[in-house]
Scaffold this motif. Structure first.
Motif, PDB file in Angstrom:
ATOM      1  N   GLY A  69       0.759  -1.310   0.081  1.00 41.81           N
ATOM      2  CA  GLY A  69       0.118   0.067   0.025  1.00 41.81           C
ATOM      3  C   GLY A  69       0.833   1.301  -0.061  1.00 41.81           C
ATOM      4  N   PHE A  70       0.414   2.469  -0.950  1.00 39.18           N
ATOM      5  CA  PHE A  70       1.365   3.439  -0.783  1.00 39.18           C
ATOM      6  C   PHE A  70       0.626   4.531  -0.371  1.00 39.18           C
ATOM      7  CE2 PHE A  70       3.049   0.605  -4.016  1.00 39.18           C
ATOM      8  CZ  PHE A  70       4.381   0.759  -3.756  1.00 39.18           C
ATOM      9  N   TYR A  91       5.436   9.127  -9.613  1.00 37.62           N
ATOM     10  CA  TYR A  91       5.922   7.886  -9.028  1.00 37.62           C
ATOM     11  C   TYR A  91       4.732   6.923  -9.038  1.00 37.62           C
ATOM     12  CZ  TYR A  91       7.606   3.928  -6.283  1.00 37.62           C
ATOM     13  OH  TYR A  91       8.144   2.723  -5.645  1.00 37.62           O
ATOM     14  N   LEU A  92       3.596   7.326  -8.458  1.00 39.00           N
ATOM     15  CA  LEU A  92       2.618   6.237  -8.166  1.00 39.00           C
ATOM     16  C   LEU A  92       1.933   5.807  -9.545  1.00 39.00           C
ATOM     17  CD1 LEU A  92       0.825   7.939  -5.069  1.00 39.00           C
ATOM     18  CD2 LEU A  92       2.150   5.783  -5.102  1.00 39.00           C
ATOM     19  N   ASP A  93       1.932   7.038 -10.540  1.00 39.50           N
ATOM     20  CA  ASP A  93       1.380   6.786 -11.871  1.00 39.50           C
ATOM     21  C   ASP A  93       2.149   5.669 -12.567  1.00 39.50           C
ATOM     22  OD1 ASP A  93      -0.663   8.382 -11.629  1.00 39.50           O
ATOM     23  OD2 ASP A  93       0.346  10.213 -12.431  1.00 39.50           O
ATOM     24  N   LEU A  94       3.514   5.736 -12.275  1.00 47.30           N
ATOM     25  CA  LEU A  94       4.424   4.866 -13.039  1.00 47.30           C
ATOM     26  C   LEU A  94       4.251   3.464 -12.464  1.00 47.30           C
ATOM     27  CD1 LEU A  94       6.818   4.485 -15.000  1.00 47.30           C
ATOM     28  CD2 LEU A  94       8.399   4.855 -12.864  1.00 47.30           C
ATOM     29  N   GLY A 134       5.714   1.029 -16.069  1.00 42.86           N
ATOM     30  CA  GLY A 134       6.543   0.908 -14.791  1.00 42.86           C
ATOM     31  C   GLY A 134       6.727  -0.669 -14.248  1.00 42.86           C
ATOM     32  N   ALA A 135       5.780  -1.348 -14.556  1.00 46.55           N
ATOM     33  CA  ALA A 135       5.752  -2.966 -14.069  1.00 46.55           C
ATOM     34  C   ALA A 135       6.736  -3.597 -14.958  1.00 46.55           C
ATOM     35  CB  ALA A 135       4.301  -3.512 -14.418  1.00 46.55           C
ATOM     36  N   ASN A 136       6.801  -3.307 -16.141  1.00 47.44           N
ATOM     37  CA  ASN A 136       7.689  -4.163 -16.978  1.00 47.44           C
ATOM     38  C   ASN A 136       9.282  -3.669 -16.628  1.00 47.44           C
ATOM     39  OD1 ASN A 136       6.833  -5.820 -19.200  1.00 47.44           O
ATOM     40  ND2 ASN A 136       5.991  -3.935 -20.234  1.00 47.44           N
TER      41      ASN A 136
END
Length: 376
Positions: free
Chosen positions: A157-158, A173-176, A182-184
């Motif tokens: 959780g962020f 950062y949260l968007d990424l 970002g997951a890749n």
């Protein structure tokens, strides 16, 4: 649990020493991982989840329990380790060794039980640890294991501190980490080096990445900083979730890749359970016994407050005292144990356990109300 410990005892009797004459034990407790060791015997992972230092909640009915309550993880762990000690399968170096020392022992074949696949290196051809599937407990956390090739993940959780002066950067950062891009990056690495993308947008793992992940049993892969059980917490998309190209977010979770790269130990495991990849053994049990995967209320837990200065002080004192007394409890004789337990429980109360319980129980109910309101 008793049957499990007796099985480890039988294993130790069959394999009391390594080829170079070193003693073999089943279980070790590292000094630098006390917190994990005293809630990680596998039955605790299945039925109780951790929130903060001492607050836990049961997965069956989502009721609050404190680590140091009579039915809490601490006393369960003490009983587990006491039984192991009495059977002669608890490593006498426990509380003196570090997790790195424990990993070295496991890698040398001197430990028969570890709580996570990252606690050992390669044991050599035809040897290794595998996660046993289980048919009890509603929450199936073992599907997360790297050696099982689980389809889930434990995204953390962020939250953004309200005092931050870098709100825009935090949101970026949260968007990424909520994006496939970002997951890749977190899971699969650099396009062109660790994976490629064809004209249809379908990703394919490179041979370099395959060699890093499979050929070295993950040891070289860990050095890249890419997907491991720990780094997966930095991504909000589950490693086993299906991406837009139809493949798992973490490409190494592709079943065809796993089938082609099974180790000798994994092949033996699959033959024993009659499956093609290790994770299928657990999935079959989930379906047979109608078990959910991680079916506990993360949302409600996320609404629990971080605690006040007073509760944090109490928790710190309880943790410090419990860590200092754990070895005495485990190694105490039966004649000494009952009185020692009474003294320890009295000290827990004196340090403020009742106050802590009142706080968490009150806010646990509030958290449920907030979660319900959030979903409406």
């Amino acid at each position: 649990m008793d049957d499990f410990l007796l099985m480890l005892k039988d294993m130790q009797e069959l394999y009391p020493k390594t080829a170079d004459g070193k003693s073999v034990y089943a279980i070790a407790i590292p000094s630098d991982k006390w917190d994990i060791s005293f809630y990680s015997p596998f039955y605790t992972w299945a039925n109780q989840k951790k929130h903060g230092s001492t607050a836990f909640y049961t997965t069956d009915d989502m009721t609050y329990v404190n680590r140091f309550d009579d039915e809490g993880p601490f006393w369960n762990a003490i009983e587990f380790y006491r039984k192991a000690y009495k059977l002669g399968i608890l490593d006498p170096d426990s509380f003196a060794l570090t997790e790195a020392d424990m990993k070295a022992k496991a890698t040398e074949g001197r430990l028969l039980y570890i709580t996570a696949s990252y606690q050992t290196g390669s044991l050599g051809e035809g040897k290794g640890f595998m996660t046993l599937p289980r048919n009890w407990g509603k929450s199936v956390v073992s599907t997360e294991s790297l050696d099982l090739g689980g389809y889930g993940s434990f995204p953390a959780g962020f939250a953004i501190n309200k005092k931050t002066e870098m709100l825009d950067e935090c949101m970026k950062y949260l968007d990424l980490i909520h994006s496939e891009e970002g997951a890749n990056l977190i899971y699969n690495g650099i396009e062109g080096e660790h994976y490629t993308v064809d004209e249809n947008g379908v990703r394919t793992v490179t041979q370099k990445a395959l060699d890093l992940y499979f050929a070295t049993e993950g040891e070289e892969w860990e050095k890249t900083g890419l997907y491991t059980a720990e780094t997966s917490h930095f991504c909000a998309l589950a490693a086993g979730g299906i991406a837009s190209d139809g493949k798992p977010m973490f490409l190494m979770f592709d079943n065809e890749l796993r089938k082609a790269n099974l180790t000798d130990v994994q092949k033996d495991y699959c033959d024993h359970y009659g499956v093609t990849v290790p994770i299928e053994a657990q999935i079959q049990l989930q379906e047979k016994y109608d078990m959910g995967e991680d079916n506990y209320d993360r949302l409600a837990a996320s609404f629990l407050p971080a605690g006040t200065d007073d509760t944090k002080r109490i928790e710190a004192a309880l943790m410090e005292y419990a860590e200092s007394i754990s070895d005495d409890l485990i190694y105490a004789s039966d004649a000494e144990y009952e009185a020692l337990v009474a003294n320890v429980k009295a000290e827990f109360k004196a340090l403020g356990l009742d106050t802590l319980n009142e706080y968490y129980k009150e806010h646990w109910n509030e958290a449920y109300d907030k979660a319900d309101a959030f979903l409406k």
